[in-house]
Design an enzyme around this catalytic site. Structure first.
Site, PDB file in Angstrom:
ATOM      1  CG  HIS A  52       7.675  -2.425 -12.924  1.00  0.00           C
ATOM      2  ND1 HIS A  52       8.070  -1.897 -14.221  1.00  0.00           N
ATOM      3  CD2 HIS A  52       8.850  -2.082 -12.159  1.00  0.00           C
ATOM      4  CE1 HIS A  52       9.205  -1.389 -14.306  1.00  0.00           C
ATOM      5  NE2 HIS A  52       9.982  -1.340 -13.259  1.00  0.00           N
ATOM      6  CE1 TYR A 106      -4.391   0.873   0.186  1.00  0.00           C
ATOM      7  CE2 TYR A 106      -3.537   2.741   1.396  1.00  0.00           C
ATOM      8  CZ  TYR A 106      -4.555   2.184   0.738  1.00  0.00           C
ATOM      9  OH  TYR A 106      -5.643   2.756   0.567  1.00  0.00           O
TER      10      TYR A 106
END
Length: 366
Positions: free
Chosen positions: A124, A38
């Site tokens: 990614h 987070y």
């Protein structure tokens, strides 16, 4: 999936018209999406999914700043917020949004929870592309894919709240279930993508690392610093140097380029600016092209990945990072920028209130 022509090249893209949110909700209705991490991308992606009706939970280390942020954002411990291992066990789709270095450290824990039929989601391509350096090798019986928003998690969230979408790329590395395409596109829509364009894990990370080090952050800071230094050396004030180097670009020109393109900008500026831009842009291209070629080679050969893994894994990484960032923050250019930003009308409520009051008085007197 639509095929669109981009300057003569046809690409596969997915838009929200052909894959609306209702369809994404249907694809994900039986899934538990566990957002692990987070930090940079986690908040925006988790909150957007939550508000789009997706069953999303957050896995984060307890008693951390990120855990506290998730609580402030409305995630509830024991219901939608769990320690990482519990979230991994509960999730059917694991959104692996830790930093690249943290992904390497956490991988043994994540891998043991990747039971058959689950999905491993990245934003990614780093961990998979450089698996010989990261050790991230997923089991063969899980889906592996990515959605990579073309901007920060903050931008993703801000544009979502504005009713807009941030464009994202998507890629499928492994389709074990036969549902990988629907799953990845549904997630792309659910996190708030504008449209999704197809790529591969390798191309995503090569373009991303090149962009971050190039025009998005590294090159632009270098160009800013060079022009600011030349103007200051030649007697221009910090305010004038900063406004001509940064403020006019970011506040005035770039929003117009984003809306209409650089060709439109060239066609709609003064003839003096037009002539100068047309005369000089190729000189800047030719001067920087060798640097970009070196940069891309460094990315493609894994040198940038090795450098990132080595530096980011050191115990004193954060302390050294703060020193480097402080050097930027304390530079004359960005100190001038701090002052310039404070003088923008929207940052001066007292001035704005005075203007409103004067306007009211003028109206009343008339």
């Amino acid at each position: 999936m639509a095929k669109l022509n981009f300057g003569g090249t046809v690409e596969n893209v997915v838009t929200r018209d052909e894959f609306p949110l209702a369809k994404a909700q249907g694809v994900l209705k039986d899934e538990v999406v566990a957002v692990i991490g987070y930090g940079v991308q986690g908040p925006g992606q988790a909150l957007n999914q939550k508000e789009n009706g997706i069953n999303v939970i957050v896995g984060q280390r307890k008693n951390s700043k990120s855990w506290d942020k998730a609580v402030r954002d409305g995630f509830v411990e024991g219901k939608t917020l769990f320690d990482i291992e519990t979230a991994l066990a509960k999730g059917t789709i694991i959104c692996y949004l830790l930093s690249d270095a943290a992904q390497i450290a956490m991988w043994p824990t994540v891998k043991k929870h990747l039971t058959p039929g689950k999905a491993l989601y990245f934003s990614h391509g780093f961990g998979i592309t450089y698996l010989d350096q990261t050790g991230i090798v997923p089991p063969k019986d899980v889906d592996v894919f990515l959605v990579a928003p073309k901007g920060s998690g903050t931008s993703l969230r801000r544009m979502f709240l504005q009713g807009r979408g941030l464009n994202s790329s998507y890629a499928i590395f492994q389709d074990a279930t036969g549902k990988a395409f629907d799953r990845v596109v549904a997630l792309g829509i659910a996190i708030g993508s504008g449209y999704l364009f197809e790529t591969t894990f390798k191309k995503e990370v090569y373009s991303d690392l090149t962009g971050e080090r190039g025009t998005l952050m590294g090159a632009i800071q270098g160009i800013f610093a060079a022009q600011f230094e030349v103007l200051r050396k030649n007697g221009h004030s910090p305010s004038e140097a900063f406004n001509e180097t940064v403020e006019e670009l970011t506040q005035s020109l770039m929003p117009l380029v984003a809306e209409n393109g650089m060709d439109w900008m060239y066609a709609n500026c003064s003839t003096t600016a037009q002539r100068g831009a047309l005369d000089w842009w190729k000189k800047f291209r030719d001067a920087t092209l060798p640097v970009f070629n070196d940069l891309y080679e460094s990315v493609a050969t894994g040198k940038e990945a090795a450098r990132s893994i080595e530096s980011n894994s050191k115990t004193d990484y954060r302390e050294k990072l703060e020193v480097e960032l402080k050097e930027l923050a304390d530079s004359e250019m960005w100190q001038a920028g701090k002052t310039v930003r404070s003088l923008r009308p929207e940052n001066q409520p007292a001035v704005a209130d005075d203007v409103k009051e004067a306007s009211k008085m003028e109206t009343t007197s008339n």
